[in-house]
Design a protein around this motif. Sequence first.
Motif, PDB file in Angstrom:
ATOM      1  N   LEU A   1     -10.791  -0.599   7.996  1.00 32.38           N
ATOM      2  CA  LEU A   1      -9.938  -0.310   6.847  1.00 32.38           C
ATOM      3  C   LEU A   1      -9.364  -1.595   6.247  1.00 32.38           C
ATOM      4  CD1 LEU A   1      -7.960   2.832   8.100  1.00 32.38           C
ATOM      5  CD2 LEU A   1      -9.707   2.774   6.325  1.00 32.38           C
ATOM      6  N   LEU A   2      -8.912  -2.491   7.107  1.00 34.48           N
ATOM      7  CA  LEU A   2      -8.319  -3.731   6.624  1.00 34.48           C
ATOM      8  C   LEU A   2      -9.352  -4.601   5.913  1.00 34.48           C
ATOM      9  CD1 LEU A   2      -6.045  -4.629   9.673  1.00 34.48           C
ATOM     10  CD2 LEU A   2      -5.260  -3.962   7.398  1.00 34.48           C
ATOM     11  N   LYS A   3     -10.542  -4.675   6.458  1.00 40.80           N
ATOM     12  CA  LYS A   3     -11.575  -5.509   5.836  1.00 40.80           C
ATOM     13  C   LYS A   3     -12.071  -4.912   4.528  1.00 40.80           C
ATOM     14  CE  LYS A   3     -13.123  -7.939   9.963  1.00 40.80           C
ATOM     15  NZ  LYS A   3     -14.244  -8.306  10.842  1.00 40.80           N
ATOM     16  N   ALA A   4     -11.993  -3.585   4.403  1.00 40.84           N
ATOM     17  CA  ALA A   4     -12.364  -2.946   3.142  1.00 40.84           C
ATOM     18  C   ALA A   4     -11.295  -3.185   2.072  1.00 40.84           C
ATOM     19  CB  ALA A   4     -12.569  -1.447   3.352  1.00 40.84           C
ATOM     20  N   GLY A   5     -10.059  -3.433   2.511  1.00 45.11           N
ATOM     21  CA  GLY A   5      -8.984  -3.753   1.583  1.00 45.11           C
ATOM     22  C   GLY A   5      -7.934  -2.665   1.464  1.00 45.11           C
ATOM     23  N   ILE A   6      -6.679  -3.032   1.722  1.00 45.20           N
ATOM     24  CA  ILE A   6      -5.545  -2.117   1.554  1.00 45.20           C
ATOM     25  C   ILE A   6      -4.520  -2.820   0.672  1.00 45.20           C
ATOM     26  CG2 ILE A   6      -3.668  -0.870   2.678  1.00 45.20           C
ATOM     27  CD1 ILE A   6      -5.325  -0.709   5.205  1.00 45.20           C
ATOM     28  N   GLU A   7      -4.197  -2.205  -0.450  1.00 46.04           N
ATOM     29  CA  GLU A   7      -3.167  -2.736  -1.337  1.00 46.04           C
ATOM     30  C   GLU A   7      -2.076  -1.680  -1.482  1.00 46.04           C
ATOM     31  OE1 GLU A   7      -3.508  -5.307  -5.217  1.00 46.04           O
ATOM     32  OE2 GLU A   7      -3.564  -3.183  -5.786  1.00 46.04           O
ATOM     33  N   VAL A   8      -0.858  -2.043  -1.096  1.00 42.07           N
ATOM     34  CA  VAL A   8       0.260  -1.097  -1.111  1.00 42.07           C
ATOM     35  C   VAL A   8       1.219  -1.515  -2.224  1.00 42.07           C
ATOM     36  CG1 VAL A   8       2.047   0.018   0.263  1.00 42.07           C
ATOM     37  CG2 VAL A   8      -0.005  -0.894   1.387  1.00 42.07           C
ATOM     38  N   PRO A   9       1.203  -0.829  -3.372  1.00 42.79           N
ATOM     39  CA  PRO A   9       2.036  -1.248  -4.500  1.00 42.79           C
ATOM     40  C   PRO A   9       3.520  -1.319  -4.180  1.00 42.79           C
ATOM     41  CG  PRO A   9       0.408   0.356  -5.217  1.00 42.79           C
ATOM     42  CD  PRO A   9       0.349   0.325  -3.722  1.00 42.79           C
ATOM     43  N   ASP A  10       4.006  -0.423  -3.320  1.00 39.85           N
ATOM     44  CA  ASP A  10       5.445  -0.382  -3.037  1.00 39.85           C
ATOM     45  C   ASP A  10       5.750  -0.861  -1.626  1.00 39.85           C
ATOM     46  OD1 ASP A  10       4.296   1.836  -1.862  1.00 39.85           O
ATOM     47  OD2 ASP A  10       6.068   3.083  -2.110  1.00 39.85           O
ATOM     48  N   LEU A  11       5.047  -1.879  -1.171  1.00 37.22           N
ATOM     49  CA  LEU A  11       5.361  -2.477   0.128  1.00 37.22           C
ATOM     50  C   LEU A  11       6.788  -3.007   0.081  1.00 37.22           C
ATOM     51  CD1 LEU A  11       3.890  -3.110   2.844  1.00 37.22           C
ATOM     52  CD2 LEU A  11       3.662  -5.444   2.001  1.00 37.22           C
ATOM     53  N   ARG A  12       7.589  -2.641   1.071  1.00 38.95           N
ATOM     54  CA  ARG A  12       9.007  -2.961   1.065  1.00 38.95           C
ATOM     55  C   ARG A  12       9.244  -4.434   1.358  1.00 38.95           C
ATOM     56  NH1 ARG A  12      13.691  -1.592  -1.270  1.00 38.95           N
ATOM     57  NH2 ARG A  12      15.472  -2.188  -0.008  1.00 38.95           N
ATOM     58  N   GLU A  13      10.215  -5.009   0.646  1.00 39.54           N
ATOM     59  CA  GLU A  13      10.649  -6.375   0.913  1.00 39.54           C
ATOM     60  C   GLU A  13      10.993  -6.542   2.388  1.00 39.54           C
ATOM     61  OE1 GLU A  13      14.316  -9.358  -0.451  1.00 39.54           O
ATOM     62  OE2 GLU A  13      14.375  -7.222  -0.906  1.00 39.54           O
ATOM     63  N   GLY A  14      10.460  -7.587   3.002  1.00 43.67           N
ATOM     64  CA  GLY A  14      10.750  -7.870   4.400  1.00 43.67           C
ATOM     65  C   GLY A  14       9.805  -7.212   5.383  1.00 43.67           C
ATOM     66  N   VAL A  15       8.920  -6.310   4.909  1.00 44.32           N
ATOM     67  CA  VAL A  15       7.974  -5.622   5.790  1.00 44.32           C
ATOM     68  C   VAL A  15       6.700  -6.444   5.884  1.00 44.32           C
ATOM     69  CG1 VAL A  15       6.540  -3.567   6.054  1.00 44.32           C
ATOM     70  CG2 VAL A  15       8.921  -3.351   5.324  1.00 44.32           C
ATOM     71  N   ASN A  16       6.256  -6.715   7.104  1.00 48.57           N
ATOM     72  CA  ASN A  16       5.061  -7.538   7.302  1.00 48.57           C
ATOM     73  C   ASN A  16       4.046  -6.803   8.163  1.00 48.57           C
ATOM     74  OD1 ASN A  16       3.645  -9.831   6.689  1.00 48.57           O
ATOM     75  ND2 ASN A  16       4.597 -11.117   8.246  1.00 48.57           N
ATOM     76  N   VAL A  17       3.940  -5.487   7.970  1.00 48.56           N
ATOM     77  CA  VAL A  17       3.104  -4.653   8.831  1.00 48.56           C
ATOM     78  C   VAL A  17       1.621  -4.954   8.654  1.00 48.56           C
ATOM     79  CG1 VAL A  17       3.007  -2.767   7.144  1.00 48.56           C
ATOM     80  CG2 VAL A  17       2.713  -2.276   9.575  1.00 48.56           C
ATOM     81  N   LEU A  18       1.189  -5.380   7.475  1.00 50.08           N
ATOM     82  CA  LEU A  18      -0.230  -5.703   7.282  1.00 50.08           C
ATOM     83  C   LEU A  18      -0.643  -6.879   8.167  1.00 50.08           C
ATOM     84  CD1 LEU A  18      -0.423  -5.178   3.439  1.00 50.08           C
ATOM     85  CD2 LEU A  18      -1.820  -3.983   5.128  1.00 50.08           C
ATOM     86  N   ARG A  19       0.210  -7.861   8.273  1.00 47.11           N
ATOM     87  CA  ARG A  19      -0.078  -8.994   9.157  1.00 47.11           C
ATOM     88  C   ARG A  19      -0.147  -8.530  10.616  1.00 47.11           C
ATOM     89  NH1 ARG A  19       2.430 -14.985   9.025  1.00 47.11           N
ATOM     90  NH2 ARG A  19       1.438 -15.759  10.914  1.00 47.11           N
TER      91      ARG A  19
END
Length: 632
Positions: A593-611
């Motif tokens: 899923l990550l390599k296919a690409g995930i873009e979260v328009p409303d990713l919250r400030e301070g959240v680093n869950v993708l990393r």
Amino acid sequence: MPGPVVSSRILNIPTGNVDGALPLVGPLPDTPYDPGAAAEAGLGDISYGQPASLFPYTAQDGYSRVLEPREVRTVTLENRHLRAVFLPEWGGRLWELFDKAGGKHLLHTQNSLQLANFALRNAWFAGGIEWNIGTRGHSPSTCEPLHHGVVTGPDGQEVLRMWDYERLRGLVFQVDAWLPEDSRVLFVSFRVSNAQDHEVPLYWWTNAAVPQDPHSRVLAPATESYSSDYRSIVKVDPTAFEGRDCTWPARNAHAADFFFDLPEHGRRWILNADRDGDGLAMLSTERLRGRKLFVWGDGTGGRHWQRWLSPDGGEYAEIQAGLAQTQFQHLPLPARTAWTWTEAYGNAAVTPSAAHSEDWGAAVAHSAERVETLLSSADLAAAHAEADGFRDAPVRVLGAGNGWGALESLSRAEPIDSAATPFPESWLGPEQAPWVGLLREGTFAGAPSFVAGPEWEARLAALPPTAETLLHRALIAHGAGLGDRARGLYTESLGLRESALARRGLALLAHDGGADEEVVEHYRAACLAAPGDRRLLAEAAEAMLDTQAPADALELLDRVSLDDPAAQFHGRLLLLKARSLAGLGRLDEVAALLKAGIEVPDLREGVNVLRELWEAAVPGEPLPVEYDFTMS
């Protein structure tokens, strides 16, 4: 001499769509450190004024990263020195302040309004100067239309007036902006009125985004600041913190706040000085004591956030002015009291070598002289007195915002409507219609909108109990922090009819109380009651992951197709699916899923869950820049 005529026109500006439906009854995000740290730093008790929730506001979270040209009303004030452009339908934002002599934009102004999850209600956009009221964070009105019109002062000066009713605290705020014919500063005067019979905790911060380059420096008349990196708060020397002079925004290693500790009495100012000494100077009368510098830092995550918020390019820092010393504090606004103050914005045009001196005291002293030259203390006081002369003047309306102030005025024994800040009944709209019916006819069949306060609860309680009256009474109690009362009312409502909102309310209360099994049970029932609500689905899956129930979250998510990238909340749901799979140890699927690409328009400030997901599922491979949102 009278200043220029206020002009209004419509521009096509690319932006996203702001919508929202779920009431914000839950508690605000926790302060990321113990309040004891604030007391130890000398700030006292910061718990005063912290609201139980943002109710009756709803979340504004239905946007994407796709921008489309939309009609945006602008209002311009202009003389031979400055051009000031406001966006009254977007929180009243002062979007552009152009200094004609220097040929420079004093504010960070983009060509689009790119929404992101930074405000109290979620949706926010970077740039310009915004007015923040309510509680700590970007204001509930930052993406809302303000009522606006023109006032004529005693000498013929035309003034742009913007105003609204702030629903969290029950206050009316008023913004008056004017630009005298030969003035090198834009004047903006404010009034916040508490017409209630009780004290109200007041929060106000004026937030300016200013262009940043390696040569930009921010100065204020203070030798110490309260510094916060969102994990702690300490009192520091901002010119010698973490081995660097942090008053140069580009030299900071990570995102941070610096609240300058200005003397209790003295001139109130902060300014940004670029390579040539040009930049925004923010001055105010004495009531506005706080001054702040916010920096993104020079790390990969900070630079990525800049591009995320400003896709047109260009980095920025923020300089701010507030009522209290820091944004962790509220001040008591007494009953039946109004506070006023006046701000001024212009180019102090400091001498670069002096303002950029390694001798902080000398740099501040020089900047203070240039601030006095730009606008003397006496002239600022005279401008404030001038504003007092037209603050109650009747306004010629150019455009109306929402109808909540009109409803509030209608519901009070002493209406809040006035010639200066009118809230006529003609501004009532479909959102207010069910509540007008309750007021006038004593009928209520339900509403997709929400109200707060004991008076509204009493009106509902006077009616025969129905699923709808009980539900809205539960929401009012929940928003006020009365959990046990809300739980009983939600349960009574469900006894009469199944309801997604009542189930959601019970799920939120169970989550606050640590009853994990009830969280899953109620959110599952809520999603069954509203099967097409992707917003509710996302909230439910998030809560299930918080309660260590990834299998239940994945079961919910598998009910919808995630094949269409254009579908609402697609990115958020895809991220939640990846987190659910990670919780079940299915890291190969997470990696795909990550390599296919995930873009979260409303990713919250301070959240680093993708990393965090990448490092768990794709160990040993470099983290893609688009997944790095590190702030500290």
